[in-house]
Structures are given as C-alpha cells and as structure tokens.
Design a protein around this motif. Sequence first.
Motif, PDB file in Angstrom:
ATOM      1  N   GLU A 497       8.941  61.414   7.845  1.00 52.58           N
ATOM      2  CA  GLU A 497       9.197  61.983   9.166  1.00 52.58           C
ATOM      3  C   GLU A 497       8.995  60.977  10.279  1.00 52.58           C
ATOM      4  OE1 GLU A 497       6.564  65.226   9.289  1.00 52.58           O
ATOM      5  OE2 GLU A 497       7.612  66.406   7.781  1.00 52.58           O
ATOM      6  N   LEU A 498       8.305  59.858   9.990  1.00 50.82           N
ATOM      7  CA  LEU A 498       8.026  58.891  11.044  1.00 50.82           C
ATOM      8  C   LEU A 498       9.267  58.098  11.433  1.00 50.82           C
ATOM      9  CD1 LEU A 498       4.581  57.550   9.811  1.00 50.82           C
ATOM     10  CD2 LEU A 498       5.009  59.263  11.550  1.00 50.82           C
ATOM     11  N   THR A 499      10.307  58.124  10.595  1.00 53.07           N
ATOM     12  CA  THR A 499      11.519  57.372  10.921  1.00 53.07           C
ATOM     13  C   THR A 499      12.404  58.117  11.912  1.00 53.07           C
ATOM     14  OG1 THR A 499      12.686  58.332   9.038  1.00 53.07           O
ATOM     15  CG2 THR A 499      11.517  56.253   8.669  1.00 53.07           C
ATOM     16  N   HIS A 500      12.192  59.427  12.067  1.00 45.56           N
ATOM     17  CA  HIS A 500      13.065  60.215  12.931  1.00 45.56           C
ATOM     18  C   HIS A 500      13.021  59.759  14.390  1.00 45.56           C
ATOM     19  CE1 HIS A 500      13.060  63.706   9.813  1.00 45.56           C
ATOM     20  NE2 HIS A 500      13.791  62.680   9.449  1.00 45.56           N
ATOM     21  N   PRO A 501      11.846  59.538  14.992  1.00 53.43           N
ATOM     22  CA  PRO A 501      11.850  59.057  16.381  1.00 53.43           C
ATOM     23  C   PRO A 501      12.574  57.736  16.556  1.00 53.43           C
ATOM     24  CG  PRO A 501       9.677  59.878  15.778  1.00 53.43           C
ATOM     25  CD  PRO A 501      10.490  59.845  14.525  1.00 53.43           C
ATOM     26  N   VAL A 502      12.494  56.859  15.571  1.00 51.21           N
ATOM     27  CA  VAL A 502      13.202  55.574  15.660  1.00 51.21           C
ATOM     28  C   VAL A 502      14.706  55.804  15.662  1.00 51.21           C
ATOM     29  CG1 VAL A 502      13.554  53.343  14.551  1.00 51.21           C
ATOM     30  CG2 VAL A 502      11.293  54.414  14.494  1.00 51.21           C
ATOM     31  N   LEU A 503      15.174  56.691  14.795  1.00 52.28           N
ATOM     32  CA  LEU A 503      16.607  56.979  14.752  1.00 52.28           C
ATOM     33  C   LEU A 503      17.066  57.671  16.033  1.00 52.28           C
ATOM     34  CD1 LEU A 503      17.152  58.148  11.071  1.00 52.28           C
ATOM     35  CD2 LEU A 503      17.950  56.054  12.126  1.00 52.28           C
ATOM     36  N   LEU A 504      16.240  58.569  16.542  1.00 45.79           N
ATOM     37  CA  LEU A 504      16.603  59.225  17.800  1.00 45.79           C
ATOM     38  C   LEU A 504      16.669  58.233  18.949  1.00 45.79           C
ATOM     39  CD1 LEU A 504      14.502  62.500  17.520  1.00 45.79           C
ATOM     40  CD2 LEU A 504      16.971  62.263  17.330  1.00 45.79           C
ATOM     41  N   ASP A 664       6.195  55.697  23.851  1.00 40.23           N
ATOM     42  CA  ASP A 664       5.228  56.388  23.009  1.00 40.23           C
ATOM     43  C   ASP A 664       5.319  57.904  23.177  1.00 40.23           C
ATOM     44  OD1 ASP A 664       3.103  56.786  21.279  1.00 40.23           O
ATOM     45  OD2 ASP A 664       1.628  56.732  22.887  1.00 40.23           O
ATOM     46  N   LEU A 665       5.288  58.368  24.441  1.00 41.41           N
ATOM     47  CA  LEU A 665       5.347  59.804  24.682  1.00 41.41           C
ATOM     48  C   LEU A 665       6.716  60.377  24.323  1.00 41.41           C
ATOM     49  CD1 LEU A 665       3.667  62.148  25.715  1.00 41.41           C
ATOM     50  CD2 LEU A 665       4.568  61.742  27.992  1.00 41.41           C
ATOM     51  N   ARG A 666       7.776  59.591  24.576  1.00 45.46           N
ATOM     52  CA  ARG A 666       9.111  60.086  24.231  1.00 45.46           C
ATOM     53  C   ARG A 666       9.247  60.294  22.726  1.00 45.46           C
ATOM     54  NH1 ARG A 666      11.743  56.549  26.694  1.00 45.46           N
ATOM     55  NH2 ARG A 666      12.345  55.171  24.992  1.00 45.46           N
ATOM     56  N   ASN A 667       8.683  59.374  21.937  1.00 50.24           N
ATOM     57  CA  ASN A 667       8.714  59.529  20.479  1.00 50.24           C
ATOM     58  C   ASN A 667       7.947  60.775  20.043  1.00 50.24           C
ATOM     59  OD1 ASN A 667      10.228  57.231  20.185  1.00 50.24           O
ATOM     60  ND2 ASN A 667       8.486  55.893  19.793  1.00 50.24           N
ATOM     61  N   LYS A 668       6.788  61.015  20.681  1.00 50.57           N
ATOM     62  CA  LYS A 668       6.018  62.210  20.336  1.00 50.57           C
ATOM     63  C   LYS A 668       6.785  63.484  20.678  1.00 50.57           C
ATOM     64  CE  LYS A 668       1.359  60.243  20.713  1.00 50.57           C
ATOM     65  NZ  LYS A 668       0.069  60.292  21.421  1.00 50.57           N
ATOM     66  N   MET A 669       7.468  63.472  21.825  1.00 49.62           N
ATOM     67  CA  MET A 669       8.228  64.659  22.222  1.00 49.62           C
ATOM     68  C   MET A 669       9.419  64.882  21.295  1.00 49.62           C
ATOM     69  SD  MET A 669       8.057  64.249  26.390  1.00 49.62           S
ATOM     70  CE  MET A 669       8.830  65.821  26.730  1.00 49.62           C
ATOM     71  N   ASN A 670      10.077  63.790  20.885  1.00 50.54           N
ATOM     72  CA  ASN A 670      11.179  63.924  19.920  1.00 50.54           C
ATOM     73  C   ASN A 670      10.667  64.461  18.587  1.00 50.54           C
ATOM     74  OD1 ASN A 670      13.110  62.972  21.707  1.00 50.54           O
ATOM     75  ND2 ASN A 670      12.816  60.843  21.112  1.00 50.54           N
ATOM     76  N   ILE A 694       0.396  67.838  17.935  1.00 51.63           N
ATOM     77  CA  ILE A 694       1.323  67.011  18.719  1.00 51.63           C
ATOM     78  C   ILE A 694       1.358  67.489  20.171  1.00 51.63           C
ATOM     79  CG2 ILE A 694       3.712  66.233  18.937  1.00 51.63           C
ATOM     80  CD1 ILE A 694       3.998  66.631  15.911  1.00 51.63           C
ATOM     81  N   SER A 695       1.376  68.819  20.392  1.00 45.17           N
ATOM     82  CA  SER A 695       1.393  69.356  21.760  1.00 45.17           C
ATOM     83  C   SER A 695       0.124  68.966  22.514  1.00 45.17           C
ATOM     84  CB  SER A 695       1.522  70.879  21.720  1.00 45.17           C
ATOM     85  OG  SER A 695       2.699  71.267  21.061  1.00 45.17           O
ATOM     86  N   LYS A 696      -1.001  69.037  21.816  1.00 40.76           N
ATOM     87  CA  LYS A 696      -2.264  68.675  22.457  1.00 40.76           C
ATOM     88  C   LYS A 696      -2.275  67.207  22.863  1.00 40.76           C
ATOM     89  CE  LYS A 696      -7.264  68.885  21.736  1.00 40.76           C
ATOM     90  NZ  LYS A 696      -8.352  69.204  20.769  1.00 40.76           N
ATOM     91  N   GLU A 697      -1.740  66.323  21.973  1.00 36.11           N
ATOM     92  CA  GLU A 697      -1.681  64.897  22.297  1.00 36.11           C
ATOM     93  C   GLU A 697      -0.799  64.642  23.518  1.00 36.11           C
ATOM     94  OE1 GLU A 697      -0.356  62.947  18.802  1.00 36.11           O
ATOM     95  OE2 GLU A 697      -2.253  63.193  17.711  1.00 36.11           O
TER      96      GLU A 697
END
Length: 753
Positions: A497-504, A664-670, A694-697
Amino acid sequence: MNDLLSLGPGRPAVLPWLREGPLALRELGRTRLLYGKKNMGFSVVAKVRKVKKNEYPWPEDPDINVKGGILTHLSPFKPLKEKPKPVTLDFEKPLMDLQRKIVDVRKMANETGLDFSDQIASLEDKYQQALKELYLHLTPIQRVNIARHPNRPTFLDHVFNITEKFVELHGDRAGYDDPAIVTGLGTIDGRSYMFIGHQKGRNTKENIARNFGMPTPHGYRKALRMMYYADHHGFPIVSFIDTPGAYADLKSEELGQGEAIAHNLRTMFGLKVPVISIVIGEGGSGGALAIGCANKLLMLENAVFYVASPEACAAILWKSAKAAPKAAEKLKITSAELCRLQIADGVIPEPLGGAHADPSWTSQQIKKAIVESMDELVKMDIEDLLHHRTSKFRKIGGFQEGLPVDPKRKVNMKRKEEPHQSKLSSLELEGEVEKLKQQILKSMPLSTETPNVDEMIEKLKQEVDNEFSEAVQALGLKDRLLKLREELSKARNSQDELTHPVLLDKVERFKAEFSQRLSTAPNSASLNYKLDMLKELSNAKKISETKSKSTTLKQEVNKKFKEILDRPDIKEKVEMLNSELEKSEASTLDDMDSGLKKKITEVKKEIQTEFATVLRSLDLDLKIVETNAGDTVEGSLPTNVKSMIGELDEEIHKKIEETVNSSDLRNKMNLLKLELAKAGKNADGELRNRIQVISKEIKETLVEALSTSELVEKHGKVSAEIEKVLESDGSSSKSTNSGSKAEISIGAERSYA
C-alpha cells in the motif's frame, strides 16, 4: 491351482506366463515334464496380496514429506532429496558481489569479535536497493533468461502448492503416456478443476525424462482426452504453459504432430466449460497454443510468450543468434507488452528475484488469480462463454495501411473500417446541449426530438475521451500514459500500500504537465469547449434533480403538516384556543393573561413534537437553532477589529493550504482516500483503526502548523480587542475568547476536510 497348457500328446507342457519368460525353452525341456507321467504331477499355488480396505483413492496416511498432503502413489512427483544449487544469471553478478561482501564482513565479525552491525546493515540496504532497481527495470532478454531459470518452479510445484487434493491422470489411450504433459484433477477451495500443463524437469535427470518440457503428439492427445472428460463432467479447465515448443523430431512428425495441435486448437474453441491459461515460464509457438486457447490468458510477471524464440528470430533476420536481445525487444514477448497488445489478460506478480526466490508466494498469487478469474467466468452461460473465447482471439492482430493494392484484388477484400470520428460537430452539440439545458432549468418536459439527458451526457463523455486521446497522441504522451495505467493496474493487484501515494504523485504530475502543454495541442480548443459543455449540462441536471427533490419533499412535508392539523384532537384544541382568544379580546401577546399564554405554549409544543416525529419518519435531520452570543455582537464590532479578524482568517487559511500542499501531508491524505475507498460501507476493525490513525496524524500536523508564534500572537491581539468591545457592552469575554478559538479550530477542520 493346476494351470498347465497342453501342447498335444507326447509334447511338453509349459506354464503360459513362462511361455515368453526369461527361461529358454531348452531349459524347460531338461525338466522332463512329460504329459502322462504318473509320478510327475505339477501344481502352482497363487496367493492374493492383502491390502487395506478403502485405500483408494485417499488412504489415511498421505505422504507427510510432500506439502499439501499429496499422495505418492497417485503421482510420481516427489520433493527432491537435495536442494538445487543456486544459479546466478549474468545480469545478477553485481548482486552476488554485494552478497559476498556481506558474507565476508560477517565472517570477519565472528572471527574478531568486533561489532560490524552498522556496516552489515548498510550493505544489506544497498543490496535490497540494488535488487529492487534491477528487477524493476529488466530488459526483455533478461526476462527470457529468468523464464528459463533452472530453479524456476514447475507446473506440478504450483499445483501441489495451490490444491487441497490432486490426482494425476495418465495416457492418451492411443499410444503411451507422454511425461512432458501432465494432467489431473484437483480442488481449490472446494471447487474441482481439470489441470493440464507442460512439465519441465528440476534437474538434468528429470529434464531428460520429461524431454525438457517438449511434448510429442501423444502428450497433446492426452490433453485432448482430458479436455473431453472435463467438458463432459463440467470441470473448469486450468492449463499451465511452460515449454520452448512442441518436440520437432522425425518420429513426432510421422505420428502427426501438426494434426494433434490443430485438433486441440479446434476443440478448445468448442469447450462448454471455462478455460484459463497461465504462462508460468516460456510459451513457445504452437506447442504452447495447443493448450492455451482460453477465455483468459494470464502470465507471470517474468514469463514470455512467443511465436519464435529470440535466438531463432535473430538467426533468421540477422543471421546470428547473438542478436537475440534485439530480437526479444522487437518481438514484444513480455507480459507487460502482451497485455498492452490485448493478447494477455493479466499479469500475476512475482517476488523480487523471480518466482524461484519465493515459489510458495508465487503459487498463492496464481491461486488468487485463478479464483478471481473463475468466479467471473462461471457466471456466464454457455453461449456467452463460447462467444467470449472466440472474440478474444478474433480481435488479435494488426494491419498496415498505405500499401498499394491491385484494383482487381479489392473486389473480394473486406471493407476497411473508417477511423472513429465525432458524429456531431461542435455547433450541433452546442445546439442540442443549450436546448436541453434550457428545458431542464425551466422544468419543461423534454420533447421527443431532443435526445435524453443521460444519453447526451454519455455522448459528450465519449467526445471528450476521443479529444483527450487525440491530444495525448499529439503531445507525445501516449506511451507514458499507457505505462502509468499499467503501473496503477499492477498496484491495485499488489498488497504494497505504500506505493500508492507515489503513483498518485506521478498521476498528479502527469495531469499538471498535460494541462500545461494542452494549449499547444491542435485540438485544445475543441477539447476545452466540449468539456465546458459537459460540465454545464451536468450542473444543469444536478440543479434540476435537486429542485425536483426539493419540490417533492416540500409537498410531502406540507401534506404531513396538514394531516397533523386536521387530526380531531389537535383541531379541537386549536378551536378552543381561538374561541378563548376571541373572548379575551387581546390584540397582542403582552395583553394576554398567563393562563392563556401557557395553553398556547402547550398546544404549540404538542404540534411541534408531532411534526418532529413526522419529519424524522421522512429521514430528515432536525436541528434546534439557538441564538449565539457571538452572532449578536458581530454587527457591533468596530471596522478595525473586523479587518483584523479577516486578516487573521486569511493567514490561517493560507497556512493550512501551504501545509496541505506539502508532499508528506499530501501523501497521507491520498493514502487516507485510498483507505476510505477500500473500506466502503463494510470495513473491518483493523481498517477502521488504520483510518483513525491516519486522520489523527493529519490533524496533528495541521494543529502543529497553526501553532506558530506569529499566529498565536495575532490571535491574542484579536481576542483582546474583542474583549474590550464586549466589556463595554457588558458581555462575557470568556465566551467570546472560547468562541474565537473554536472558530479557528473549525476553520482548520473544514480546510482539512
């Protein structure tokens, strides 16, 4: 039991099972067993071997040495006694250098007793990075070498890993049992399948016995027999392809190699059961296609599928097998290229290092792909299944335009399909869209001459898609778009699942580049124009639907309210109040006595309670609106205080926007969006906990960004000014201060959402 065979008077008698036995006839003659001798009686006693009852087909003691409880007496395939030696391919030699360094450092640490843990950890990180970099950018010829790796798991390795039970079936009933093709029945998750596959050897001895996975005509006829058997009994068929090609010796040709393959091709297109083919290694020519005419063709990530091997192609075109890397690239034989050409239907991921690096994990990915594909295919009826299989192969192929053709030959040629063009021009589209929009906004009934709104929206979407494809092609971004879509499809099947923010992030960069360069595309004006029309029509439809729902709801609420007022008990109370009001002759509320006011309040409260119950029955949420002290003071604030509040609010929103746009925050939101989409309506406890974390972070990051000294100082100044105004009005500063803090918190929450 006397079982002598009489050969006539005066001639010796011989046991039938010794007639062609290892003893010569002259040896039997020396025994002087002559017919008619009284003193030379001869008898043979035969005993039947005792066996356990109900031993076949599933005895109580399966072989414990084989994973999955596979029975040794039902299949000669057994685990190797010795672990195969590791084989290093040429392009993997840099990795071996790193591995040797790690071994040397560990050996030095053991000998000297010194602490080299940091150096070892650094080398291991470097090794993992090099391994990932190497296997994410493999060339076609490197994938060919991985597909031919000696330690790559074979068909039976995968079958024994994914099935609960498996029985191997032998023979073609016309010749002999070809060991290069293995067939059998097995179960996956309780569903029975017919498995057919090419079987290579795991060492030199097995490869010779299996003829290196190259079947003879008997092997294809055995597969054909099992296909008929599966079709008759309704077993879905799963075939595993792993062969360099059919065995092309003289005897195979004499026995009808081509006819056997052709018979299989014809038969597979008429099978009434679902068929899935999986290329687990190399699939060569007709030898692979003979068991590969399936509804779905899946390939392992490093498998190859070709009409001719790269070496053969290079020898034909460039007269040298050394040009195999060039041929492998031109042939488009890898899984990714074949999926892009719509020959293969899906790619099954492999671990880094190839399938031989983790055979069990690879087998589980194959099992998952089989179950998902079969769940889709079993829903089709027989006609749809046959049409699906036929159309898959009918659409494969290509043609070249621009070659001159003799006019005489054109008579019987198929008419060339015209490229897709927009049926309507921009002006025609504009006229229809404007007419529809006006009718929607005026709530007029749609005329018969005007197309349906949904149909028009779909037509506009198709037009926008065509314009987008044309713009991408003109800007030279088509290959990049296809590659990006392929990566996204692969990421959805992956569990990382960690690759998804990179692809987005890649998707966002592609969108930004496309938007920036769109003005240079020849059809940019047309694309933007049609996109605007689509937005306008969609918005008009939403407004119309909202208005229609609002009108319907309003009518329903008025109807319910009228029903409440028409109830006999309510109606009686209202009439009594009216009569009392007439008697009291009070013109205003202040003129009424306390008793009448109390009665009016009670009746009003009763009606409100009844009405609230009705509104809740219509799934409407109720909110009791109370006057906020801050709102009453808002109008009395001086102009300078209002401007200070506006400036503070603007700075808060600007700070929030900067924080949200950080990588960093954009990746967390994605990642949060992906988790929410994955959760849907039915989310398990673990997924909900992950979403909360994730929401808390994200919230903590926003709070930290807003806690700068500058913002805190400005907020203190604004609060002090508001307190002064409230003190002069006799209001509580405490409530205002807390209200301002709440306002900032709510602003942060809204911006985050």
